[in-house]
Design an enzyme around this catalytic site. Sequence first.
Site, mmCIF file in Angstrom:
data_model
loop_
_atom_site.group_PDB
_atom_site.id
_atom_site.type_symbol
_atom_site.label_atom_id
_atom_site.label_comp_id
_atom_site.label_asym_id
_atom_site.label_seq_id
_atom_site.Cartn_x
_atom_site.Cartn_y
_atom_site.Cartn_z
ATOM 1 N N ASP A 133 -17.995 -0.525 14.191
ATOM 2 C CA ASP A 133 -19.012 -1.506 14.524
ATOM 3 C C ASP A 133 -18.724 -2.727 13.638
ATOM 4 O O ASP A 133 -18.084 -2.591 12.595
ATOM 5 C CB ASP A 133 -20.395 -0.926 14.225
ATOM 6 N N ASP A 147 -26.236 2.725 15.767
ATOM 7 C CA ASP A 147 -25.041 3.299 16.387
ATOM 8 C C ASP A 147 -25.072 4.820 16.455
ATOM 9 O O ASP A 147 -24.030 5.450 16.614
ATOM 10 C CB ASP A 147 -23.799 2.854 15.609
ATOM 11 N N ASP A 205 -23.364 1.761 11.143
ATOM 12 C CA ASP A 205 -24.412 1.783 10.118
ATOM 13 C C ASP A 205 -25.332 2.985 10.247
ATOM 14 O O ASP A 205 -26.205 3.189 9.417
ATOM 15 C CB ASP A 205 -25.227 0.481 10.128
#
Length: 646
Positions: free
Chosen positions: A337, A539, A535
């Site tokens: 991410d 996610d 995180d």
Amino acid sequence: MKFLEALTKKQRKTAKRIGVALLLFFVIYLIPLDDLLPQPWALYAEFVLFLVPYLLAGYDVLLRAVRGVVNGQVFDENFLMAIATVGAFGLVFFPDSDPHMAEGAAVMLFYQVGELFQDYAVGKSRRSIAQMMDIASDHANVQRNGELIQVDPSEVQVGSIIVVKPGERVPLDGQVVSGSSQLDTAALTGESVPRQVGPGEGCISGCVNLTGVIQIKVTKPYDQSTVQRILELVENASEKKARTENFITRFARYYTPVVVIAALLLAVVPPLALGQSWSDWIQRGLIFLVVSCPCALVISVPLSFFGGIGGASRLGILVKGSNYLEALSKVDTVVFDKTGTLTSGSFAVSKICPAEDVSEGELVEQAALAESYSDHPIALSVKRAYEDSASGESADERVAAAQEESGHGVRALVDGSEVLVGNAKLMARYGVAFQECDAIGTILHVSRDGAYLGHLIISDVVKPDAKHAIDALHAAGVTRTVMLTGDREEVARSVAAELGLDQHFSQLLPQQKVEHVEQLLASNSADRNLAFVGDGINDAPVLMRADVGIAMGALGSDAAIEAADVVLMDDKPSNIARAIGISRKTMRIVWQNIVFAIGVKVLILALAALGVATLWLAVFGDVGVAVIAILNAMRAMRVSREGERA
């Protein structure tokens, strides 16, 4: 002396018993019985004398073997040792056999010495991990009736104020309300540089207060605190076994009875079928039994995984089980991410672009009020800009019906008007005519009752060690590094180029991230794994879908600890390469022990079948191999701040 001091009280008692038995054994071994007594009395005397150290050292093994037979658990190492050593003494009843009482006693003695050393090694590993994870405070200081008293942390209620003095561990998660200090977070994150905290800043349990007195408002009960979650995670890690570990357990379950049957056939078939010497072939069968003990594998393989997990925890890398450590060693695709993982997540409003007849202050105010109930880093940056440019008037009475639009932005009623704050997709969804912007950064468009107010440019910065992390992963043999982000293509392309990523995908909704991970998984070979790094909050679906989910910067984040397989307790991407390096080192040690133990045992078993091996060699094949394998397994615990080479 240091060895004895490190033993438990029970182990010291066993060590003294074995020490006395060893002393008696060597004294008896040196007595020239053949010169002092005629045969067969010398043989009988040797039998009785060697029986004393044998029973002194091994009576507990014999008792455990009997209990195992009674309880239906026949094929364990106690049974093998009992049969082999009793059989060695039993050879005295075969006149054509050389006496083997000394070897029988020696096998039991050295087996017990090896067992003692194994207990010491396992205990030392467990103590080392316990010391590493000794992060829980046994008390909390609370103010009652004007007096500071110590209470159990589990008794402190959420909202209470606790006082942490210099040198004490922070007992509970909370927020600093007064005072400032430096906190040592090394036990949690592996980071040697202290962290400065002051009023308004978060503070997690397990840190050591180094300098000033601080008062902390408790935000979580003790059983939900960071320190308790970490300790629970480490304690439960042993329950999730790797496939290699499960294979060894199954291997020992079938291997031991097969070898016992083979030893029995080796002892009786040649004498019955070919008329060979009973004593010779019984001796070969006994050697077969001694060597067949699988303790080197059964102990060293789990100890290797245990050590690898413990060593990783010293660097602030928490692995939830040996199955995840094994999976991590096969990772060749790492998907990231962007926000909070490769970039700092410390957003700031870098440019304000109001529409015609709209002031900058009005644009920022409307955006900040709409975002007032969001904790997203972008929302926080907008609210900070509003606080800097205006009075920071409370939003409680002005904002109603605030709602997150997943992957798009927020919609809220501000002073009775519908305010939209988000990306171009949000504007298009509600039919708002907006102004395109090509600036590098995150673009937040703002509208009120369908009228476009302008846009804000939010900038994020790449983490200092993100470039090094990507380089380290490539150096470790990771073939693909991929970034998934909901941000615009221009921003994603800029970050990907700066870091040297292999691929990037932009403007993705949460469900589209899952779809991209599915596609990447499908393109991977069956023996290679994909890791997703995020995180752990936004996610979670992707973390759970990947072969290995890695949560970044998870201090105090319950969602991260729940969703991920590996938790990095700081926010450094470089620790991903370290985690992979530790996992690969652990797997190398595991396979070294498997190949070494099985190889030596097969060799000695073959020599025993051919009549070349002796009981003394069998002792090395069991005890010696186990000790060497355990010493090798303990290397998995040794890691440095620089991590391990993959």
